[in-house]
Structures are given as C-alpha cells and as structure tokens.
Motif scaffolding. Sequence first.
Motif, mmCIF file in Angstrom:
data_model
loop_
_atom_site.group_PDB
_atom_site.id
_atom_site.type_symbol
_atom_site.label_atom_id
_atom_site.label_comp_id
_atom_site.label_asym_id
_atom_site.label_seq_id
_atom_site.Cartn_x
_atom_site.Cartn_y
_atom_site.Cartn_z
ATOM 1 N N GLY A 143 16.719 73.418 16.671
ATOM 2 C CA GLY A 143 17.166 72.839 18.015
ATOM 3 C C GLY A 143 17.726 71.537 17.701
ATOM 4 N N ALA A 144 17.279 70.897 16.841
ATOM 5 C CA ALA A 144 17.689 69.521 16.155
ATOM 6 C C ALA A 144 19.042 69.573 15.650
ATOM 7 C CB ALA A 144 16.646 68.997 15.363
ATOM 8 N N GLN A 145 19.302 70.786 14.860
ATOM 9 C CA GLN A 145 20.511 70.967 14.274
ATOM 10 C C GLN A 145 21.722 71.168 15.241
ATOM 11 O OE1 GLN A 145 19.725 74.282 11.592
ATOM 12 N NE2 GLN A 145 18.567 72.936 10.159
ATOM 13 N N MET A 146 21.333 72.096 16.182
ATOM 14 C CA MET A 146 22.377 72.414 17.334
ATOM 15 C C MET A 146 22.696 70.930 18.003
ATOM 16 S SD MET A 146 22.327 74.797 20.594
ATOM 17 C CE MET A 146 21.849 73.563 21.649
ATOM 18 N N ALA A 147 21.513 70.148 18.360
ATOM 19 C CA ALA A 147 21.686 69.009 19.086
ATOM 20 C C ALA A 147 22.470 67.961 18.447
ATOM 21 C CB ALA A 147 20.239 68.457 19.639
ATOM 22 N N LEU A 148 22.235 67.792 17.023
ATOM 23 C CA LEU A 148 23.153 67.088 16.256
ATOM 24 C C LEU A 148 24.328 67.281 16.247
ATOM 25 C CD1 LEU A 148 23.177 64.619 14.302
ATOM 26 C CD2 LEU A 148 22.505 65.942 12.408
ATOM 27 N N GLY A 149 24.580 68.613 16.303
ATOM 28 C CA GLY A 149 26.055 69.027 16.295
ATOM 29 C C GLY A 149 26.856 68.826 17.227
ATOM 30 N N CYS A 179 26.111 66.070 19.626
ATOM 31 C CA CYS A 179 26.438 64.729 19.588
ATOM 32 C C CYS A 179 27.710 64.575 18.364
ATOM 33 C CB CYS A 179 25.111 63.894 18.901
ATOM 34 S SG CYS A 179 23.782 63.669 20.277
ATOM 35 N N LEU A 180 27.789 65.043 17.391
ATOM 36 C CA LEU A 180 28.926 64.728 16.664
ATOM 37 C C LEU A 180 30.221 65.330 17.305
ATOM 38 C CD1 LEU A 180 27.427 66.048 13.150
ATOM 39 C CD2 LEU A 180 28.033 63.662 13.779
ATOM 40 N N ILE A 181 30.043 66.332 17.956
ATOM 41 C CA ILE A 181 31.398 67.080 18.631
ATOM 42 C C ILE A 181 31.773 66.064 19.734
ATOM 43 C CG2 ILE A 181 32.235 68.638 20.027
ATOM 44 C CD1 ILE A 181 30.439 70.849 18.438
ATOM 45 N N ALA A 182 30.682 65.459 20.484
ATOM 46 C CA ALA A 182 30.969 64.557 21.494
ATOM 47 C C ALA A 182 31.731 63.157 21.119
ATOM 48 C CB ALA A 182 29.650 64.304 22.260
ATOM 49 N N SER A 183 31.227 62.916 19.951
ATOM 50 C CA SER A 183 31.724 61.554 19.217
ATOM 51 C C SER A 183 33.268 61.716 18.569
ATOM 52 C CB SER A 183 30.696 61.161 18.252
ATOM 53 O OG SER A 183 30.526 61.944 17.174
ATOM 54 N N GLY A 184 33.686 62.987 18.544
ATOM 55 C CA GLY A 184 34.918 63.394 18.043
ATOM 56 C C GLY A 184 34.931 63.888 16.772
ATOM 57 N N LYS A 185 33.848 63.881 16.125
ATOM 58 C CA LYS A 185 33.534 64.611 14.790
ATOM 59 C C LYS A 185 33.445 66.021 14.704
ATOM 60 C CE LYS A 185 31.709 60.300 12.722
ATOM 61 N NZ LYS A 185 30.822 59.868 12.053
ATOM 62 N N GLN A 186 34.480 66.960 15.377
ATOM 63 C CA GLN A 186 34.191 68.194 15.786
ATOM 64 C C GLN A 186 33.885 69.299 14.774
ATOM 65 O OE1 GLN A 186 37.823 69.276 17.892
ATOM 66 N NE2 GLN A 186 36.835 68.385 19.810
ATOM 67 N N ALA A 187 34.363 68.970 13.619
ATOM 68 C CA ALA A 187 34.498 69.919 12.412
ATOM 69 C C ALA A 187 32.885 69.723 11.821
ATOM 70 C CB ALA A 187 35.331 69.706 11.343
ATOM 71 N N GLU A 188 32.399 68.601 11.710
ATOM 72 C CA GLU A 188 31.214 68.301 11.181
ATOM 73 C C GLU A 188 30.253 68.851 12.173
ATOM 74 O OE1 GLU A 188 28.426 64.681 9.686
ATOM 75 O OE2 GLU A 188 30.488 64.280 10.177
ATOM 76 N N ALA A 206 22.089 67.079 24.709
ATOM 77 C CA ALA A 206 22.505 68.166 25.657
ATOM 78 C C ALA A 206 23.358 67.760 26.703
ATOM 79 C CB ALA A 206 21.388 68.950 26.237
ATOM 80 N N ARG A 207 22.945 66.136 27.116
ATOM 81 C CA ARG A 207 23.677 65.510 28.383
ATOM 82 C C ARG A 207 24.829 64.962 27.983
ATOM 83 N NH1 ARG A 207 18.167 64.260 29.570
ATOM 84 N NH2 ARG A 207 18.505 62.322 28.869
ATOM 85 N N GLY A 208 25.191 64.919 26.335
ATOM 86 C CA GLY A 208 26.087 63.997 25.784
ATOM 87 C C GLY A 208 25.801 62.490 25.737
#
Length: 223
Positions: free
Chosen positions: A82-88, A90-99, A58-60
């Motif tokens: 909750g873990a699925q959203m959090a994983l999403g 993290c992936l968005i923050a790392s540049g993997k927006q679609a995943e 949540a904090r990136g």
Amino acid sequence: MTSKAGAVIAISALGLILAACSGGGAARKRDADGRVIPTLAEQDPASTLYAKSVGKAARGDCDEETFDVLTCFAYRGHGYEGAQMALGQCLIASGKQAEGAEWVRRAADSGWPDAQKLMAGLYFKGEGVGTDMVEAAKWAKLYSRNPSLLSLGVQPDLSFVQDFRGVMTSEQLSVADQRAESWVPSYWTPSSGIDRGIRRACSVEGRRPAPSASDIQTIPNPY
C-alpha cells in the motif's frame, strides 16, 4: 572529474537521501550503530501516521513529510505494498512518472488490487511507461479477477473497462488473456546498495518475509 571526487559526490548524495528518509526536521534518537530509532507510529503500519500518509497520496496531497513516511514504509518490502503504490502516486503527481510507475508496478506485481488497476491506466495512457494496450488489458484483467477483492465479496470497479472497447483487436485481447493466465506474483525487496542503505536509515524490518520461488510455484494461479 577524478574517481576520488566522484566517490565523494556519490557518498554525499547518498547521505542526503538517507537524511531525508530518516525523518528530517528535529533530531531523532539513534541506536548504538547510528540508526534512527523509529517512533511507535512508524513501527505500526496501522497507525495514524501510515494511514494519513496513504490517504494524502490518494488525494494527490504529497508534501515532504508524506514522501518521507511513505518512502520508509515502502522500503520495508513485502507487506507494505500500500505504501509502495502510494509512493508511486506521489512521484507521478510530482512529475516523476517513470519512477512512480516503477513503484506502482512493484505493488501490482505482488497482487495489490488498486496498483493493478492503476497500472492498467498507466499503460493505457502511456504515463511513466510506453503506451501498450495489451499490457493495459492484462493488468485490467488481473484487477477484475483479483482474489483479494473477490474473497472479501468486494466487487472490482470496472467503470474503466469501457475505455478498452473498440480499441483492441481480438488477437490483442487473446494475448492479454494469455499474459494474465501466466502471471505469478513477485515481491520486491531492497537489493542495491543504495536501496539497502535507505532501508537501514529508516531502521525498519520487513513485516513478513517474501515467499520463496518454490512457495509461489505451489500456489494455484487464481486467474
């Protein structure tokens, strides 16, 4: 490249994925079938490890350990949205927006409030998905009426609703209403060979089985 060589590469890639999900770092205990034996913290979704990883997402703050922990919990399926959203996140923050958007959608599809709110923002900004104001409004409506929040007396955060004012036609808003009213929850479970392999590598079982289609159809739409 021959088909045999391609198969070897594919198997090697899968091995790397499974190794990452197994925890990495120090050697882990395994059962007779070679599956990693989860620690007590990994077996308990309310543990410090789980809560810490979701909070960091949540904090990136998504380091390798956070990715590994969230991946293993997310692949447990229903009950770990909750873990699925959090994983999403993290992936968005790392540049993997679609995943990342796909993982957020899986949580949103189940009715997870924060994931529904995030999906509205992703569609509004076109991050990981194509810009779609109708879909954005649909998810915003689902979030604002989410029974999980309302039943607990929690008022949804509607500060982002002002972003929609003046940018949508009455026809678009009507379509968004129709989509929200016809929405029914769905629950993601690992289905592909790689997905099932990752789940086995994490040596976890679902928290509870996903409702069947007939069960879902008997639940009144609260929207």
